[in-house]
Design an enzyme around this catalytic site. Structure first.
Site, PDB file in Angstrom:
ATOM      1  N   ASP A 295      43.339  -6.643   5.614  1.00 11.41           N
ATOM      2  CA  ASP A 295      42.574  -7.135   5.589  1.00 11.41           C
ATOM      3  C   ASP A 295      42.046  -8.019   4.049  1.00 11.41           C
ATOM      4  OD1 ASP A 295      43.382  -7.936   8.486  1.00 11.41           O
ATOM      5  OD2 ASP A 295      41.110  -6.434   8.844  1.00 11.41           O
ATOM      6  N   LYS A 296      41.356  -9.161   4.381  1.00 11.95           N
ATOM      7  CA  LYS A 296      41.040  -9.138   3.577  1.00 11.95           C
ATOM      8  C   LYS A 296      39.097  -8.913   3.426  1.00 11.95           C
ATOM      9  CE  LYS A 296      39.046 -13.630   3.098  1.00 11.95           C
ATOM     10  NZ  LYS A 296      39.360 -15.156   3.051  1.00 11.95           N
TER      11      LYS A 296
END
Length: 778
Positions: A295-296
């Site tokens: 994920d960012k």
């Protein structure tokens, strides 16, 4: 929300004393069961048999000594067990769940173990239901009860419906009253009635194969030796005691316990790096991970959001836009976005705090939250969420649509996440007006780019999965130094089971605008060619996290995801994941060293005693000496949990065949050294056999621990020494063996000069083992 009273703290304390903690108590007599389990274990029964034989054969001293060894082994096993249990308890403490409960008329966060029947609790999406409850108020609530019923689809819940401990909210907000806690819950009764089955890990299968191999070797040696000695009329009781001692020393009955202990202590070390391992066997997969789907938010960024800019539309002010946005987020779970909006609201002038009449939280399907507020006594509906979703609810002119699209694009190019706000009179989302946008920024983690480069050097690929649009994703790829393609979810439709799909997957660095279902699909595609770790933070990430080789819950993940993940991170940043992977590789390097050492030591002991017994028709080592040797070999192994090891530069599954071959070569090298040593003592120096037994005992003890120095590294042993803990532990046990041999404690004394000669011999033969390793490496 209706008005509730809940319990007072005094009432809660009284109920807590009455019903106990909200947890499943450890079954009574667990330690008693463990004690009896050890007493009737293989090694315990062998020691008891050896002591009994010594007693009935009139060797009273041997009886007392073997009995003392039995007691020492018991306490060593007890200590190992306690250390492992303490390690697990430390991990559990790190993952304790907190609940928002109504106490003394105010909402307070308290540990879930402290709630009692009658407590009123508030629950949001992703929250684990901590006890059996009855819903008092629900808003768009659905509950996943798969842990209890096996049903994968969530069930809608309404007021007066029941929900059980262990399930979790998928969507919505709820207020519930606790009906039962601890062992009185449905889940608690089930646990007490049914014993859970446990899947054996690949590592445990590997341990069993080592033990089986050495057990077969020991039994063959015992059968051959017994047949020959019986043929030559050796005393039966002496032979039986020797056989039992040889089996005790040769079969690594403590191998599973020691290896589990090494893993447990390694896992505690990971906690110091802000990583909690929920499934011990996942460390094996983690050490072999070669691709991270990240994920960012929370990994590449610090997850410290702020509202950087507010763009108003339709003659609204910044204060009005922010006031409406705050109203549409105030009753949500306190996530990073809600916290950011609240902070900006509290610091901004010209804002108004409206009464919220009704509220529907955001989820992955709606992609917006909706609030009905009261403005001067008139109801007004506010929508806050993804720009494309909110825009579809609004009546927007062509010109305003162009300006809106331009602002969104400029914000995306600037790396901002955008939330849109719309408003309409009335109590529904009809004929809404777009009134503004909020530009949310999230600071990238300072070392994210360097960490990704480091992981690349260590053969761990990184692909980013984000819900952000393609413009933000392209900027992110640039910032992180990723050179692959950036695609949006429309391209995912082309990725199937074809070779084209595989090539698209391998060449892509960032997948943008993805939904939770897309993440699940990408994990499945990646697992065809990789060992995959995947990060997640929300309820809808659970399927992907579960199907991955290693599922990782990031620091801000919801409780339900943390309970489903293999690994839980306690701080933000991709460097934490890197630390976890590297530490896992260290742990398994240590396990490899111990397995190699134990294999070679057992083979050397078994074959040396068998060969010398056949050659001389005498016991080359006394049964008591074998038992002391087994004890001295096991005492320092705990230090291997802290050994200094090389970190593998690429994922590598332990090659059992290669390890067994190298362990066998070390063992056979030791056998050759032992046979030559005894032959020289007997044929050249014509020493008495009891003296030879003491010399042989000391030689086996010193040589065994010197092998640790050789086996723990592929380099020359003197270029990469073990850790200080290992050096101290092995040195002290070798010194103890030397003192016993020189003083003649439990054996014939040999004198200091002969002890020095044994040390010189063992050190010289250590170099032969080093040459064997060098040849294998070449």
């Amino acid at each position: 929300m209706a008005e509730y009273h809940g319990l007072t703290q005094k009432e809660a304390d009284e109920k807590l004393r009455s019903v106990g903690w909200n947890e499943i108590p450890e079954p009574r007599g667990v330690w008693l069961k463990k004690i009896f389990s050890w007493i009737f274990s293989f090694i315990s029964l062998m020691l008891i048999a050896a002591a009994a034989i010594s007693y009935f054969d009139g060797r009273i001293f041997d009886f007392y000594f073997i009995s003392s060894l039995w007691v020492v082994n018991f306490f060593i096993g007890f200590w190992h067990e306690k250390k492992a249990d303490d390690a697990i308890k430390k991990l559990q403490a790190k993952l304790s769940v907190v609940v928002n409960a109504l106490r003394d008329g105010a909402w307070k966060e308290i540990p879930a173990r402290e709630i009692v029947p009658g407590d009123v609790v508030s629950l949001g999406a992703g929250k684990i239901i901590p006890a059996d409850v009855k819903f008092l108020e629900t808003k768009n609530v659905s509950v996943n009860e798969s842990a209890l019923t096996g049903e994968s689809l969530p069930k809608d819940k309404n007021p007066n419906d029941a929900a059980y401990s262990g399930s979790f909210l998928v969507t919505g907000l709820a207020v519930a009253e606790v009906a039962a806690t601890g062992k009185a819950t449905y889940f608690g009764k089930t646990l007490l009635a049914v014993e859970k089955s446990r899947k054996r890990s690949l590592l445990e299968d590997d341990i069993v194969s080592i033990a089986r191999f050495l057990a077969v070797a020991s039994i063959i040696a015992v059968i051959v030796l017994s047949a020959i000695f019986l043929y030559f009329h050796q005393p039966f009781f002496d032979l039986l005691t020797l056989d039992l001692s040889l089996v005790i020393a040769g079969i690594p009955v403590s191998l599973p316990t020691v290896m589990t202990l090494i893993i447990s202590l390694g896992v505690v070390e990971l906690v110091k790096k802000n990583v909690v391992v929920r499934r011990l066997s996942s460390l094996e997969d983690l050490s072999n991970v070669d691709l991270l789907l990240s994920d960012k938010t929370g990994t590449l960024t610090a997850n410290q959001l702020s509202v950087s800019e507010i763009i108003p539309y339709n003659h609204c002010t910044v204060g009005q836009v922010l006031s409406f946005a705050f109203a549409a987020s105030a009753k949500s779970e306190r996530g990073p976005i809600e916290v950011a909006i609240t902070k900006r609201f509290e610091s901004e002038t010209g804002c108004e705090n409206y009464d919220v009449l009704d509220f529907t939280p955001a989820d992955s399907e709606r992609k917006r939250s909706t609030a009905v507020i009261s403005v001067n006594g008139v109801p007004r509906t506010i929508a806050l969420g993804a720009p494309q979703v909110v825009a579809k609810l609004s009546n927007v002119s062509e010109k305003d649509a162009e300006n809106f699209s331009r602002d969104i694009k400029l914000a995306a190019n600037g790396g901002y996440r955008v939330l849109a706000v719309a408003s309409a009179e009335g109590k529904d989302e009809k004929n809404m007006s777009l009134i503004g946008t909020l530009l949310i920024s999230d600071t990238p983690v300072a070392d994210a780019r360097d960490t990704i480069a480091f992981m690349g050097k260590n053969n761990i690929g990184v692909k980013i999965l984000t819900g952000d649009n393609i413009a933000i994703s392209e900027r992110l790829a640039q910032e992180m130094g990723l050179s692959g393609n950036v695609i949006d979810r429309s391209a995912l439709e082309k990725i199937g089971d074809s070779s084209f799909g595989d090539s698209v997957f391998e060449k892509t660095a960032v997948f943008s605008e993805i939904l939770p279902a897309d993440k699940y699909k990408l994990v499945e595609i990646g697992e065809q060619h990789h060992r995959i770790a995947v990060t997640g933070d929300g309820v809808n990430d659970i399927p992907a996290v579960k199907v991955a080789d290693v599922g990782i819950a990031v620091a801000n993940a919801v409780d339900a995801l943390k309970s489903a993940a293999d690994i839980v991170l306690l701080s933000a940043g991709i460097s934490v994941i890197k630390d976890a992977i590297i530490e896992a590789r260290k742990i398994f390097a240590r396990l490899y060293t111990y397995a190699l050492y134990r294999t070679s030591e057992s083979l050397r002991l078994i074959i040396s005693i068998a060969l010398l017994g056949i050659i001389y028709l005498q016991y080359p080592i006394a049964p008591i000496q074998i038992l002391i040797l087994a004890l001295l070999n096991d005492l320092p192994v705990i230090s291997l949990a802290y050994d200094r090891v090389h970190i593998a530069s690429k994922p590598a599954v332990v090659n059992a065949r290669s390890r067994t071959l190298l362990g066998s070569l070390y063992g056979l090298t030791g056998v050759l050294g032992s046979v030559i040593f005894v032959v020289i003592c007997r044929q050249v120096f014509h020493l008495d056999w009891s003296l030879i037994q003491t010399l042989f005992f000391l030689k086996l003890s010193i040589s065994g621990h010197m092998l640790v120095y050789v086996a723990h590294t592929k380099e020359r042993w003197w270029k990469f020494l073990p850790s200080g803990a290992v050096i101290w532990a092995t040195s002290l046990t070798q010194l103890l063996a030397t003192i016993l041999a020189v003083s003649g404690t439990f054996m014939s004394p040999i004198g200091l000069s002969w002890a020095i000669a044994v040390w010189i011999w063992a050190f010289a033969w250590m170099q032969v083992s080093e040459l064997v390793k060098w040849a294998m490496v070449k």
